[in-house]
Design a protein around this motif. Structure first.
Motif, PDB file in Angstrom:
ATOM      1  N   ASN A  52       0.838  -1.203   0.000  1.00 15.84           N
ATOM      2  CA  ASN A  52       0.000   0.000   0.000  1.00 15.84           C
ATOM      3  C   ASN A  52       0.872   1.253   0.000  1.00 15.84           C
ATOM      4  O   ASN A  52       2.076   1.187   0.232  1.00 15.84           O
ATOM      5  CB  ASN A  52      -0.967   0.007   1.188  1.00 15.84           C
ATOM      6  CG  ASN A  52      -0.253  -0.080   2.517  1.00 15.84           C
ATOM      7  OD1 ASN A  52       0.522   0.797   2.877  1.00 15.84           O
ATOM      8  ND2 ASN A  52      -0.505  -1.152   3.270  1.00 15.84           N
ATOM      9  N   TYR A  53       0.231   2.381  -0.262  1.00 16.75           N
ATOM     10  CA  TYR A  53       0.979   3.631  -0.406  1.00 16.75           C
ATOM     11  C   TYR A  53       1.633   4.085   0.892  1.00 16.75           C
ATOM     12  O   TYR A  53       2.660   4.766   0.875  1.00 16.75           O
ATOM     13  CB  TYR A  53       0.075   4.735  -0.970  1.00 16.75           C
ATOM     14  CG  TYR A  53      -1.129   5.092  -0.128  1.00 16.75           C
ATOM     15  CD1 TYR A  53      -1.015   5.920   0.987  1.00 16.75           C
ATOM     16  CD2 TYR A  53      -2.402   4.618  -0.455  1.00 16.75           C
ATOM     17  CE1 TYR A  53      -2.108   6.252   1.758  1.00 16.75           C
ATOM     18  CE2 TYR A  53      -3.502   4.943   0.311  1.00 16.75           C
ATOM     19  CZ  TYR A  53      -3.357   5.762   1.417  1.00 16.75           C
ATOM     20  OH  TYR A  53      -4.460   6.093   2.185  1.00 16.75           O
ATOM     21  N   TYR A  54       1.070   3.729   2.032  1.00 16.41           N
ATOM     22  CA  TYR A  54       1.674   4.089   3.315  1.00 16.41           C
ATOM     23  C   TYR A  54       3.038   3.425   3.464  1.00 16.41           C
ATOM     24  O   TYR A  54       4.022   4.058   3.870  1.00 16.41           O
ATOM     25  CB  TYR A  54       0.736   3.666   4.444  1.00 16.41           C
ATOM     26  CG  TYR A  54       1.179   4.057   5.840  1.00 16.41           C
ATOM     27  CD1 TYR A  54       0.790   5.274   6.403  1.00 16.41           C
ATOM     28  CD2 TYR A  54       1.958   3.210   6.623  1.00 16.41           C
ATOM     29  CE1 TYR A  54       1.167   5.632   7.694  1.00 16.41           C
ATOM     30  CE2 TYR A  54       2.348   3.559   7.913  1.00 16.41           C
ATOM     31  CZ  TYR A  54       1.945   4.771   8.441  1.00 16.41           C
ATOM     32  OH  TYR A  54       2.323   5.116   9.718  1.00 16.41           O
ATOM     33  N   SER A  56       4.922   2.382   1.007  1.00 11.95           N
ATOM     34  CA  SER A  56       5.814   2.977   0.006  1.00 11.95           C
ATOM     35  C   SER A  56       6.398   4.286   0.500  1.00 11.95           C
ATOM     36  O   SER A  56       7.591   4.574   0.295  1.00 11.95           O
ATOM     37  CB  SER A  56       5.055   3.223  -1.303  1.00 11.95           C
ATOM     38  OG  SER A  56       4.457   2.054  -1.789  1.00 11.95           O
ATOM     39  N   VAL A  57       5.566   5.104   1.137  1.00  9.92           N
ATOM     40  CA  VAL A  57       6.018   6.390   1.652  1.00  9.92           C
ATOM     41  C   VAL A  57       7.138   6.193   2.674  1.00  9.92           C
ATOM     42  O   VAL A  57       8.128   6.941   2.686  1.00  9.92           O
ATOM     43  CB  VAL A  57       4.837   7.177   2.255  1.00  9.92           C
ATOM     44  CG1 VAL A  57       5.298   8.294   3.176  1.00  9.92           C
ATOM     45  CG2 VAL A  57       3.977   7.761   1.130  1.00  9.92           C
ATOM     46  N   GLN A 254       1.324  10.005  -3.226  1.00  8.35           N
ATOM     47  CA  GLN A 254       1.878   8.683  -3.506  1.00  8.35           C
ATOM     48  C   GLN A 254       0.788   7.720  -3.964  1.00  8.35           C
ATOM     49  O   GLN A 254       1.005   6.905  -4.868  1.00  8.35           O
ATOM     50  CB  GLN A 254       2.589   8.126  -2.271  1.00  8.35           C
ATOM     51  CG  GLN A 254       3.188   6.741  -2.449  1.00  8.35           C
ATOM     52  CD  GLN A 254       4.291   6.685  -3.491  1.00  8.35           C
ATOM     53  OE1 GLN A 254       4.903   7.697  -3.809  1.00  8.35           O
ATOM     54  NE2 GLN A 254       4.546   5.506  -4.041  1.00  8.35           N
ATOM     55  N   ALA A 255      -0.393   7.818  -3.359  1.00  6.99           N
ATOM     56  CA  ALA A 255      -1.520   6.961  -3.771  1.00  6.99           C
ATOM     57  C   ALA A 255      -1.877   7.197  -5.232  1.00  6.99           C
ATOM     58  O   ALA A 255      -2.176   6.247  -5.972  1.00  6.99           O
ATOM     59  CB  ALA A 255      -2.730   7.229  -2.878  1.00  6.99           C
ATOM     60  N   TRP A 257       0.204   8.288  -7.566  1.00  9.95           N
ATOM     61  CA  TRP A 257       1.294   7.715  -8.367  1.00  9.95           C
ATOM     62  C   TRP A 257       1.125   6.200  -8.498  1.00  9.95           C
ATOM     63  O   TRP A 257       1.312   5.633  -9.582  1.00  9.95           O
ATOM     64  CB  TRP A 257       2.630   8.050  -7.704  1.00  9.95           C
ATOM     65  CG  TRP A 257       3.821   7.603  -8.496  1.00  9.95           C
ATOM     66  CD1 TRP A 257       4.456   8.282  -9.499  1.00  9.95           C
ATOM     67  CD2 TRP A 257       4.527   6.355  -8.349  1.00  9.95           C
ATOM     68  NE1 TRP A 257       5.512   7.542  -9.982  1.00  9.95           N
ATOM     69  CE2 TRP A 257       5.585   6.355  -9.295  1.00  9.95           C
ATOM     70  CE3 TRP A 257       4.376   5.258  -7.516  1.00  9.95           C
ATOM     71  CZ2 TRP A 257       6.475   5.297  -9.424  1.00  9.95           C
ATOM     72  CZ3 TRP A 257       5.263   4.198  -7.636  1.00  9.95           C
ATOM     73  CH2 TRP A 257       6.289   4.225  -8.581  1.00  9.95           C
ATOM     74  N   GLU A 258       0.763   5.540  -7.412  1.00  7.38           N
ATOM     75  CA  GLU A 258       0.594   4.085  -7.436  1.00  7.38           C
ATOM     76  C   GLU A 258      -0.625   3.655  -8.234  1.00  7.38           C
ATOM     77  O   GLU A 258      -0.725   2.501  -8.641  1.00  7.38           O
ATOM     78  CB  GLU A 258       0.527   3.550  -6.001  1.00  7.38           C
ATOM     79  CG  GLU A 258       1.817   3.774  -5.233  1.00  7.38           C
ATOM     80  CD  GLU A 258       1.889   3.087  -3.882  1.00  7.38           C
ATOM     81  OE1 GLU A 258       0.979   2.301  -3.546  1.00  7.38           O
ATOM     82  OE2 GLU A 258       2.877   3.342  -3.160  1.00  7.38           O
ATOM     83  N   SER A 259      -1.540   4.569  -8.446  1.00  7.23           N
ATOM     84  CA  SER A 259      -2.758   4.269  -9.200  1.00  7.23           C
ATOM     85  C   SER A 259      -2.522   4.249 -10.702  1.00  7.23           C
ATOM     86  O   SER A 259      -3.379   3.790 -11.458  1.00  7.23           O
ATOM     87  CB  SER A 259      -3.842   5.305  -8.881  1.00  7.23           C
ATOM     88  OG  SER A 259      -4.236   5.238  -7.522  1.00  7.23           O
ATOM     89  N   LEU A 267       6.680   0.422  -8.832  1.00 10.42           N
ATOM     90  CA  LEU A 267       6.011   0.222  -7.543  1.00 10.42           C
ATOM     91  C   LEU A 267       6.370  -1.141  -6.958  1.00 10.42           C
ATOM     92  O   LEU A 267       6.743  -1.251  -5.775  1.00 10.42           O
ATOM     93  CB  LEU A 267       4.498   0.334  -7.716  1.00 10.42           C
ATOM     94  CG  LEU A 267       3.645  -0.012  -6.494  1.00 10.42           C
ATOM     95  CD1 LEU A 267       3.952   0.924  -5.334  1.00 10.42           C
ATOM     96  CD2 LEU A 267       2.157   0.029  -6.845  1.00 10.42           C
ATOM     97  N   SER A 294      -5.592   1.587  -4.356  1.00 13.78           N
ATOM     98  CA  SER A 294      -4.868   2.699  -3.743  1.00 13.78           C
ATOM     99  C   SER A 294      -5.754   3.876  -3.378  1.00 13.78           C
ATOM    100  O   SER A 294      -5.259   4.856  -2.800  1.00 13.78           O
ATOM    101  CB  SER A 294      -3.765   3.179  -4.706  1.00 13.78           C
ATOM    102  OG  SER A 294      -2.864   2.142  -4.992  1.00 13.78           O
TER     103      SER A 294
END
Length: 349
Positions: A52-54, A56-57, A254-255, A257-259, A267, A294
């Motif tokens: 998940n984006y969290y 990744s951050v 970031q969410a 970007w991941e989308s 990713l 995301s």
């Protein structure tokens, strides 16, 4: 103008100048440290999550970059004890912001932990049920009376018990054993348990020929899958709303970007820093709509899913107490981020 009137006028100007200055000072009060927590731990207990984006951050150090100019320290704690350990830290005032799976987040709030849900952090991750490669079991029902390992108190727990209920079974039909993934995989290999129910971290065990998957939630509705939320300690949120907004801005960016499907390989390489291979991450996410996965927005559909999860947990006696979901969620931070990043309608809202 009389001398008295001149004094009054000068005083008024001074006061008018002073008040905005005081307001700016109050608005710019910042914390010295932000304590982030995550229940995600990579291979070899490395403090790197995935999925998940969290996560990744954290891996990309994006929050450190955001707050570096302010001299605000970003402190991370990845809890091997997962959700239950994070709830304990919330209870002791040791956590400011975290990602947390649905069941522990709901249990915590129902137990009156003072949190606010400020973003949705993934809605359709899957669980996998695996048995030793030599097992004759082909379905959940084939494991009645058998020993099944899984990590209790995590979002896995709600998914598993919800699934077996769907298929007309209950906890009493199995001998469930509480163990985290690494311990469970070793127990499966040694024959100490008959099956393991886990998330995508199970896939390397399958690759090594130790286990085979006989069930996955991939074709189930979202209520049977794994969800996660971004939570903020309410006291921190009330004291530092601008800081919370900046955190959510970074998460939402970031969410987005991941989308983007064009970023999928980059990713998965980021998530692979957790120790889970690129290939296994790609396999786990085959057929997954990453944009939907995301989506951080708190809207009517995400609130409805939270309520479904809450009711399922209550019906299964996993959650004791109730939650006023509408007062728990605080969508303004995500809404502000979406607007400031020009993402209106990006996730279809």
């Amino acid at each position: 103008m009389s001398s008295w009137n001149k004094i009054l006028a000068a005083s008024a100007v001074s006061l008018a100048t002073l008040v905005p200055a005081l307001q700016v000072t109050a608005a710019e009060t910042k914390p010295t440290v932000i304590r982030f927590a995550s229940p995600m731990v990579g291979t070899g207990n490395r403090p790197v999550g995935y999925g998940n984006y969290y996560a990744s951050v954290q891996t990309l150090g994006l929050l450190e970059k955001e707050f570096q100019k302010d001299g605000i320290k970003v402190q991370w704690n990845n809890f091997k004890g997962a959700g239950p350990a994070i709830n304990e830290s919330y209870a002791n005032g040791l956590v400011d912001i975290t990602w947390l799976g649905d069941l522990p987040a709901l249990i915590g709030k129902a137990s009156r932990l003072d949190t606010k849900l400020v973003a949705i952090g993934g809605t359709n991750d899957n669980t996998y049920l695996a048995v030793p490669t030599g097992s004759s079991a082909k379905s959940i029902a084939d494991l009645k009376g058998k020993r099944i390992g899984f990590f209790k108190g995590t979002n896995l727990h709600l998914s598993i018990i919800n699934v077996i209920k769907k298929y007309g079974l209950t906890e009493k039909d199995f001998r469930f054993v509480n163990m985290d993934g690494a311990v469970g995989y070793a127990a499966l290999a040694s024959g100490d348990i008959d099956a393991i129910w886990s998330n995508q971290s199970l896939l390397p065990v399958v690759d090594r020929g130790i286990a085979k998957i006989i069930y996955t939630t991939k074709k189930e509705p979202d209520v049977y899958k794994l969800s996660g939320y971004v939570l903020v300690n309410s006291k921190f949120e009330q004291k530092y709303p601008e800081t919370v907004q900046r955190v959510v801005n970074v998460l939402v960016k970031q969410a987005a970007w991941e989308s983007n499907p064009a970023n999928k390989d980059a990713l998965f390489k980021t998530w692979a820093k957790s120790g889970l291979s690129f290939g296994n991450i790609a396999k786990a996410n085959a057929g997954v709509d990453l944009k939907r996965h995301s989506d951080p927005v708190i809207d009517a559909s995400s609130i409805a899913l939270i309520k479904q999860k809450l009711k399922a947990g209550q019906d299964l006696k996993l959650i004791r107490g109730n939650i006023d979901v509408e007062s728990w969620v605080e969508p303004k931070y995500v809404n502000n981020a979406v607007k400031s990043l020009n993402l209106q309608g990006f996730w279809g809202q």
